[in-house]
Design a protein around this motif. Sequence first.
Motif, PDB file in Angstrom:
ATOM      1  N   GLY A  53       0.809  -1.203   0.000  1.00 17.68           N
ATOM      2  CA  GLY A  53       0.000   0.000   0.000  1.00 17.68           C
ATOM      3  C   GLY A  53       0.845   1.257   0.000  1.00 17.68           C
ATOM      4  N   VAL A  54       0.357   2.308  -0.664  1.00 16.19           N
ATOM      5  CA  VAL A  54       1.065   3.580  -0.707  1.00 16.19           C
ATOM      6  C   VAL A  54       0.784   4.379   0.563  1.00 16.19           C
ATOM      7  CG1 VAL A  54       1.286   5.783  -1.913  1.00 16.19           C
ATOM      8  CG2 VAL A  54       0.976   3.674  -3.221  1.00 16.19           C
ATOM      9  N   VAL A  55       1.874   4.799   1.234  1.00 20.30           N
ATOM     10  CA  VAL A  55       1.746   5.618   2.440  1.00 20.30           C
ATOM     11  C   VAL A  55       1.867   7.099   2.106  1.00 20.30           C
ATOM     12  CG1 VAL A  55       2.771   6.151   4.683  1.00 20.30           C
ATOM     13  CG2 VAL A  55       2.661   3.771   3.887  1.00 20.30           C
ATOM     14  N   ASP A  56       2.821   7.423   1.208  1.00 15.14           N
ATOM     15  CA  ASP A  56       3.068   8.830   0.875  1.00 15.14           C
ATOM     16  C   ASP A  56       3.537   8.917  -0.569  1.00 15.14           C
ATOM     17  OD1 ASP A  56       5.343  11.423   2.183  1.00 15.14           O
ATOM     18  OD2 ASP A  56       3.710  11.518   0.730  1.00 15.14           O
ATOM     19  N   ASP A  57       2.803   9.613  -1.403  1.00 15.26           N
ATOM     20  CA  ASP A  57       3.248   9.883  -2.775  1.00 15.26           C
ATOM     21  C   ASP A  57       3.057  11.358  -3.101  1.00 15.26           C
ATOM     22  OD1 ASP A  57       0.339   8.579  -4.642  1.00 15.26           O
ATOM     23  OD2 ASP A  57       0.515  10.046  -3.016  1.00 15.26           O
ATOM     24  N   SER A  58       3.128  12.194  -2.080  1.00  9.45           N
ATOM     25  CA  SER A  58       2.843  13.617  -2.251  1.00  9.45           C
ATOM     26  C   SER A  58       3.844  14.328  -3.158  1.00  9.45           C
ATOM     27  CB  SER A  58       2.803  14.310  -0.879  1.00  9.45           C
ATOM     28  OG  SER A  58       4.031  14.136  -0.196  1.00  9.45           O
ATOM     29  N   GLN A  59       5.057  13.794  -3.289  1.00  6.96           N
ATOM     30  CA  GLN A  59       6.061  14.444  -4.123  1.00  6.96           C
ATOM     31  C   GLN A  59       6.302  13.697  -5.440  1.00  6.96           C
ATOM     32  OE1 GLN A  59       9.244  16.706  -1.783  1.00  6.96           O
ATOM     33  NE2 GLN A  59       8.970  14.896  -0.499  1.00  6.96           N
ATOM     34  N   LEU A  60       5.459  12.767  -5.751  1.00  5.12           N
ATOM     35  CA  LEU A  60       5.577  12.022  -6.999  1.00  5.12           C
ATOM     36  C   LEU A  60       4.858  12.780  -8.119  1.00  5.12           C
ATOM     37  CD1 LEU A  60       6.589   9.170  -8.051  1.00  5.12           C
ATOM     38  CD2 LEU A  60       4.182   8.472  -7.861  1.00  5.12           C
ATOM     39  N   PRO A  61       5.547  13.126  -9.207  1.00  2.12           N
ATOM     40  CA  PRO A  61       4.879  13.789 -10.345  1.00  2.12           C
ATOM     41  C   PRO A  61       3.976  12.789 -11.069  1.00  2.12           C
ATOM     42  CG  PRO A  61       7.274  14.112 -10.377  1.00  2.12           C
ATOM     43  CD  PRO A  61       6.998  12.996  -9.411  1.00  2.12           C
ATOM     44  N   LYS A  62       2.748  12.754 -10.654  1.00  2.00           N
ATOM     45  CA  LYS A  62       1.877  11.660 -11.065  1.00  2.00           C
ATOM     46  C   LYS A  62       1.458  11.737 -12.533  1.00  2.00           C
ATOM     47  CE  LYS A  62       0.012  11.287  -6.371  1.00  2.00           C
ATOM     48  NZ  LYS A  62       0.783  12.456  -5.880  1.00  2.00           N
ATOM     49  N   ASP A  63       1.715  12.855 -13.184  1.00  6.76           N
ATOM     50  CA  ASP A  63       1.375  12.923 -14.605  1.00  6.76           C
ATOM     51  C   ASP A  63       2.336  12.088 -15.446  1.00  6.76           C
ATOM     52  OD1 ASP A  63       3.033  16.004 -15.601  1.00  6.76           O
ATOM     53  OD2 ASP A  63       3.462  14.650 -13.922  1.00  6.76           O
ATOM     54  N   ARG A  64       3.513  11.779 -14.883  1.00  7.63           N
ATOM     55  CA  ARG A  64       4.483  11.012 -15.682  1.00  7.63           C
ATOM     56  C   ARG A  64       5.118   9.855 -14.916  1.00  7.63           C
ATOM     57  NH1 ARG A  64       8.758  13.163 -16.726  1.00  7.63           N
ATOM     58  NH2 ARG A  64       8.771  14.888 -15.208  1.00  7.63           N
ATOM     59  N   PHE A  65       5.088   9.916 -13.604  1.00  7.97           N
ATOM     60  CA  PHE A  65       5.703   8.870 -12.777  1.00  7.97           C
ATOM     61  C   PHE A  65       4.616   7.962 -12.198  1.00  7.97           C
ATOM     62  CE2 PHE A  65      10.192  10.207 -11.792  1.00  7.97           C
ATOM     63  CZ  PHE A  65      10.213  11.336 -12.602  1.00  7.97           C
ATOM     64  N   SER A  66       4.943   6.668 -12.147  1.00  8.28           N
ATOM     65  CA  SER A  66       4.061   5.722 -11.468  1.00  8.28           C
ATOM     66  C   SER A  66       4.915   4.671 -10.790  1.00  8.28           C
ATOM     67  CB  SER A  66       3.097   5.060 -12.446  1.00  8.28           C
ATOM     68  OG  SER A  66       3.806   4.272 -13.385  1.00  8.28           O
ATOM     69  N   ALA A  67       4.387   4.079  -9.747  1.00  7.60           N
ATOM     70  CA  ALA A  67       5.114   3.047  -9.024  1.00  7.60           C
ATOM     71  C   ALA A  67       4.139   2.031  -8.482  1.00  7.60           C
ATOM     72  CB  ALA A  67       5.934   3.657  -7.880  1.00  7.60           C
ATOM     73  N   GLU A  68       4.615   0.813  -8.374  1.00  4.16           N
ATOM     74  CA  GLU A  68       3.793  -0.239  -7.794  1.00  4.16           C
ATOM     75  C   GLU A  68       4.668  -1.194  -7.005  1.00  4.16           C
ATOM     76  OE1 GLU A  68       1.823  -2.153 -11.040  1.00  4.16           O
ATOM     77  OE2 GLU A  68       3.635  -3.128 -11.782  1.00  4.16           O
ATOM     78  N   ARG A  69       4.027  -1.875  -6.081  1.00  2.16           N
ATOM     79  CA  ARG A  69       4.721  -2.857  -5.269  1.00  2.16           C
ATOM     80  C   ARG A  69       3.766  -4.038  -5.089  1.00  2.16           C
ATOM     81  NH1 ARG A  69       6.974  -2.744   0.977  1.00  2.16           N
ATOM     82  NH2 ARG A  69       8.535  -4.377   0.676  1.00  2.16           N
ATOM     83  N   LEU A  70       3.721  -4.854  -6.095  1.00  6.04           N
ATOM     84  CA  LEU A  70       2.829  -5.994  -6.080  1.00  6.04           C
ATOM     85  C   LEU A  70       3.333  -7.026  -5.079  1.00  6.04           C
ATOM     86  CD1 LEU A  70       2.237  -6.329  -9.911  1.00  6.04           C
ATOM     87  CD2 LEU A  70       0.808  -5.175  -8.212  1.00  6.04           C
TER      88      LEU A  70
END
Lengths: 114, 117
Positions: A53-70
């Motif tokens: 689960g994502v705890v903090d992605d406040s500084q991730l530029p979500k228009d171009r960056f993505s991340a996952e941890r399956l």
Amino acid sequence: EAGVAQSPRYKIIEKRQSVAFWCNPISGHATLYWYQQILGQGPKLLIQFQNNGVVDDSQLPKDRFSAERLKGVDSTLKIQPAKLEDSAVYLCASSLNWFTETQYFGPGTRLLVL
Amino acid sequence: AQSVAQPEDQVNVAEGNPLTVKCTYSVSGNPYLFWYVQYPNRGLQFLLKYITGDNLVKGSYGFEAEFNKSQTSFHLKKPSALVSDSALYFCAVREGKSGGGADGLTFGKGTHLIIQP
């Protein structure tokens, strides 16, 4: 005990292309972080996972960056499309859980966008 | 918002002399403070941390750091420098808090430590 593993170590792409980075944390570590380190600066947190689960992605530029941890283990960070200013070292870190406080870093992936 | 200042871009020390790398911080609440070292083309290596307790913290490779709450500082020190200590050093902070949640570190810009033979 094996450390945090990252691949690839180096990547060169042209702007507007996509790229993905992989991270395998220390075995048993529940918390995983991605940091961006631009030349001459300290690392900046992009995203924090607790298990899958994502705890903090406040500084991730979500228009171009993505991340996952399956499955709460490995993680992938993707940039699409890349910009020149994304040239940096991308560091993955993990900690046993938030109680432990110490984050252990991988060797990083050096990205150059041309 | 939390922040870290490392006022010196570079510190030069002769081998065998004591060294100090300065760090000041700003955080609401109790600070958790860390020092990391980075060698060329390597990731960050953990040196030491202050969470609570004794203000003088001892870490790896003979390094220590002193927490000073009134001056909001956490300077890194070593009594006798080695040429192999030459590297880039980062100070980092996060707010200490109970319960889960975001605990990403805020880093300073780093200080190059150069030990001259």
